[in-house]
Motif scaffolding. Structure first.
Motif, short mmCIF file in Angstrom:
data_model
loop_
_atom_site.label_atom_id
_atom_site.label_comp_id
_atom_site.label_asym_id
_atom_site.label_seq_id
_atom_site.Cartn_x
_atom_site.Cartn_y
_atom_site.Cartn_z
N ASN A 109 -27.77 -0.99 -34.13
CA ASN A 109 -27.18 -2.31 -33.97
C ASN A 109 -27.22 -2.74 -32.50
OD1 ASN A 109 -25.80 -4.70 -34.56
ND2 ASN A 109 -23.83 -3.74 -34.09
N ILE A 110 -27.83 -3.89 -32.24
CA ILE A 110 -27.89 -4.44 -30.88
C ILE A 110 -27.17 -5.79 -30.88
CG2 ILE A 110 -29.39 -5.16 -28.98
CD1 ILE A 110 -31.55 -3.37 -30.09
N PRO A 111 -25.91 -5.83 -30.44
CA PRO A 111 -25.12 -7.07 -30.51
C PRO A 111 -25.36 -8.04 -29.36
CG PRO A 111 -23.76 -5.29 -29.70
CD PRO A 111 -25.10 -4.69 -29.99
N LEU A 112 -26.30 -7.77 -28.46
CA LEU A 112 -26.57 -8.69 -27.36
C LEU A 112 -26.93 -10.07 -27.89
CD1 LEU A 112 -28.69 -6.46 -24.93
CD2 LEU A 112 -26.31 -7.21 -24.64
N GLN A 113 -26.42 -11.12 -27.25
CA GLN A 113 -26.62 -12.49 -27.71
C GLN A 113 -27.57 -13.26 -26.81
OE1 GLN A 113 -22.78 -14.32 -28.10
NE2 GLN A 113 -22.42 -13.44 -30.13
N ILE A 114 -28.30 -14.15 -27.45
CA ILE A 114 -29.16 -15.08 -26.73
C ILE A 114 -28.59 -16.48 -26.95
CG2 ILE A 114 -31.47 -16.05 -26.53
CD1 ILE A 114 -32.57 -13.46 -27.62
N GLY A 115 -28.33 -17.20 -25.84
CA GLY A 115 -27.70 -18.51 -25.95
C GLY A 115 -26.19 -18.37 -25.91
N SER A 116 -25.51 -19.49 -26.16
CA SER A 116 -24.05 -19.49 -26.12
C SER A 116 -23.49 -20.44 -27.16
CB SER A 116 -23.56 -19.90 -24.72
OG SER A 116 -24.04 -21.20 -24.39
N GLY A 117 -22.22 -20.26 -27.43
CA GLY A 117 -21.55 -21.14 -28.37
C GLY A 117 -22.08 -20.99 -29.78
N SER A 138 -30.03 -9.93 -35.19
CA SER A 138 -30.41 -10.88 -36.25
C SER A 138 -31.86 -11.32 -36.12
CB SER A 138 -29.49 -12.09 -36.21
OG SER A 138 -29.64 -12.83 -35.00
N LEU A 139 -32.36 -11.41 -34.89
CA LEU A 139 -33.77 -11.77 -34.69
C LEU A 139 -34.70 -10.71 -35.29
CD1 LEU A 139 -33.73 -13.15 -31.02
CD2 LEU A 139 -33.97 -14.47 -33.14
N PHE A 140 -34.37 -9.47 -35.00
CA PHE A 140 -35.19 -8.38 -35.56
C PHE A 140 -35.09 -8.33 -37.08
CE2 PHE A 140 -35.07 -6.56 -31.21
CZ PHE A 140 -36.42 -6.26 -31.07
N ASP A 141 -33.88 -8.54 -37.60
CA ASP A 141 -33.69 -8.49 -39.06
C ASP A 141 -34.41 -9.65 -39.75
OD1 ASP A 141 -32.22 -6.19 -38.94
OD2 ASP A 141 -30.27 -7.21 -38.94
N SER A 144 -30.24 13.38 -26.15
CA SER A 144 -30.67 12.10 -25.59
C SER A 144 -30.15 10.93 -26.41
CB SER A 144 -32.20 12.05 -25.51
OG SER A 144 -32.71 13.09 -24.70
N ILE A 145 -30.23 11.07 -27.75
CA ILE A 145 -29.72 10.01 -28.64
C ILE A 145 -28.22 9.83 -28.44
CG2 ILE A 145 -29.31 9.37 -31.05
CD1 ILE A 145 -31.95 10.74 -31.74
N ALA A 146 -27.50 10.93 -28.33
CA ALA A 146 -26.05 10.86 -28.13
C ALA A 146 -25.71 10.20 -26.80
CB ALA A 146 -25.45 12.27 -28.20
N VAL A 147 -26.44 10.57 -25.75
CA VAL A 147 -26.19 9.99 -24.42
C VAL A 147 -26.47 8.50 -24.43
CG1 VAL A 147 -26.97 9.95 -22.02
CG2 VAL A 147 -26.59 12.14 -23.17
N VAL A 148 -27.60 8.10 -25.02
CA VAL A 148 -27.95 6.67 -25.09
C VAL A 148 -26.89 5.91 -25.88
CG1 VAL A 148 -29.61 5.02 -26.03
CG2 VAL A 148 -30.42 7.04 -24.81
N GLY A 149 -26.43 6.50 -26.99
CA GLY A 149 -25.41 5.83 -27.80
C GLY A 149 -24.10 5.66 -27.06
N ILE A 150 -23.68 6.69 -26.33
CA ILE A 150 -22.42 6.63 -25.57
C ILE A 150 -22.51 5.60 -24.45
CG2 ILE A 150 -20.90 7.92 -24.02
CD1 ILE A 150 -21.57 10.42 -25.70
N LEU A 151 -23.62 5.62 -23.68
CA LEU A 151 -23.78 4.68 -22.60
C LEU A 151 -23.88 3.24 -23.13
CD1 LEU A 151 -26.34 6.58 -20.31
CD2 LEU A 151 -23.88 6.25 -19.94
N GLY A 152 -24.60 3.09 -24.25
CA GLY A 152 -24.72 1.76 -24.83
C GLY A 152 -23.39 1.20 -25.28
N SER A 153 -22.53 2.07 -25.83
CA SER A 153 -21.20 1.62 -26.27
C SER A 153 -20.34 1.24 -25.07
CB SER A 153 -20.52 2.76 -27.06
OG SER A 153 -21.23 3.07 -28.21
N LEU A 154 -20.47 2.00 -23.98
CA LEU A 154 -19.66 1.73 -22.79
C LEU A 154 -20.02 0.41 -22.15
CD1 LEU A 154 -19.52 5.29 -21.16
CD2 LEU A 154 -17.68 4.09 -22.35
N ILE A 155 -21.29 0.07 -22.14
CA ILE A 155 -21.71 -1.16 -21.46
C ILE A 155 -21.89 -2.32 -22.45
CG2 ILE A 155 -22.78 0.11 -19.59
CD1 ILE A 155 -25.47 -0.40 -20.82
N GLY A 156 -21.60 -2.01 -23.76
CA GLY A 156 -21.63 -3.09 -24.75
C GLY A 156 -22.99 -3.46 -25.29
N ILE A 157 -23.97 -2.55 -25.12
CA ILE A 157 -25.31 -2.85 -25.67
C ILE A 157 -25.36 -2.53 -27.16
CG2 ILE A 157 -27.75 -2.26 -25.58
CD1 ILE A 157 -27.46 -1.75 -22.63
N PHE A 158 -24.78 -1.39 -27.52
CA PHE A 158 -24.80 -0.96 -28.94
C PHE A 158 -23.42 -1.07 -29.53
CE2 PHE A 158 -28.22 1.69 -26.97
CZ PHE A 158 -29.28 1.05 -27.57
#
Length: 273
Positions: free
Chosen positions: A209-217, A225-228, A259-273
């Motif tokens: 899951n990648i919740p990053l948004q493009i645009g606003s409002g 959603s773009l990938f899906d 590596s997967i665990a580290v990427v997941g943890i870092l992504g959660s911390l910075i709000g990417i995943f």
């Protein structure tokens, strides 16, 4: 010692059942030089004891079955049954070509391993894992129970009945299957089923899951959603493909998991995943 009316030595169902129970040792004494050879010889001991009464003939029989051997353990009783029939023939016919016993074993272990790996490791185990895991992740105790039942009951039944099938059929039927190309067809078909199950598990059990948004409002859309919209579950497929590629490159699985665990943890911390 069981003999027929014409004094021929005859293997009984009780002897074959001993072979069946001993067949479970196939991977307990596995070695890098000859792999399953010790366990195979161990499984054949009841047959050899029944047929050979002298120390020399018994020793020769054990030596025959201590040669290199390796196949899917779930189908090994089929070859054991065939070899039992051949040992019986050898004990009753002084003109029997004893080298055929090892030749048949060697020629069958490869094709049967292809079928066994595809059916039991590649198909049945994945189906059992898919059903069991889907319940287990919900905290349902039936998950591990169903996994054990779905995987073990079919392979135990096959292992038991295949002992008798191999003995009764001898070598003729399997040789015809090989010559007609049916071995390859069965292996190919089982492999397709296994790949279908892997694909289904990839789509249902891998979540990216990648919740990053493009645009606003109100006009904002998420990257997910773009990938899906392009192809549903394409990120899950990509993640699976990436891990598979790394495994093919013989990267240590532990490194991949970390590596997967580290990427997941870092992504959660910075709000990417």
């Amino acid at each position: 010692m069981t003999k027929t009316s014409n004094n021929e030595l005859k293997i009984t169902k009780k002897d074959l059942n001993k072979v069946f129970w001993r067949s479970f040792q196939m991977e307990f004494s596995w070695n890098y030089e000859r792999q399953m050879n010790m366990a195979y010889a161990y499984a054949m001991i009841p047959i050899l004891k029944k047929l050979y009464t002298t120390k020399e003939t018994m020793a020769n029989g054990l030596k025959r079955h201590l040669e290199f051997f390796n196949t899917t353990p779930h189908v090994v009783t089929l070859i054991l049954g065939i070899n039992a029939a051949m040992e019986e023939e050898n004990a009753n016919d002084p003109n029997f070509d004893v080298t055929a016993i090892d030749s048949i074993k060697t020629s069958l272990m490869g094709p049967l391993a292809g079928i066994g790996d595809s059916l039991f490791w590649g198909t049945l185990r994945l189906i059992a894992t898919g059903i069991g895991t889907s319940l287990a992740v919900q905290g349902n105790i039936l998950g591990p129970i169903l996994f054990l039942i779905i995987f073990n009951v079919p392979h135990l039944l096959f292992r038991y009945f295949a002992t008798g099938w191999g003995y009764r059929l001898g070598t003729g039927f399997l040789k015809k299957i090989q010559e007609n190309g049916m071995m390859e067809s069965l292996t190919f078909g089982a492999a397709i089923i296994g790949l279908m199950v892997v694909g289904g598990m990839t789509a249902t059990m891998i979540e990216v899951n990648i919740p990053l948004q493009i645009g606003s409002g109100d006009n904002a859309v998420t990257v997910q959603s773009l990938f899906d919209d392009i192809v549903p579950k394409i990120l899950s497929l990509g993640a699976f493909g990436g891990v598979f590629y790394l495994l093919k490159k013989e990267l240590n699985p532990l490194i991949i998991l970390i590596s997967i665990a580290v990427v997941g943890i870092l992504g959660s911390l910075i709000g990417i995943f």
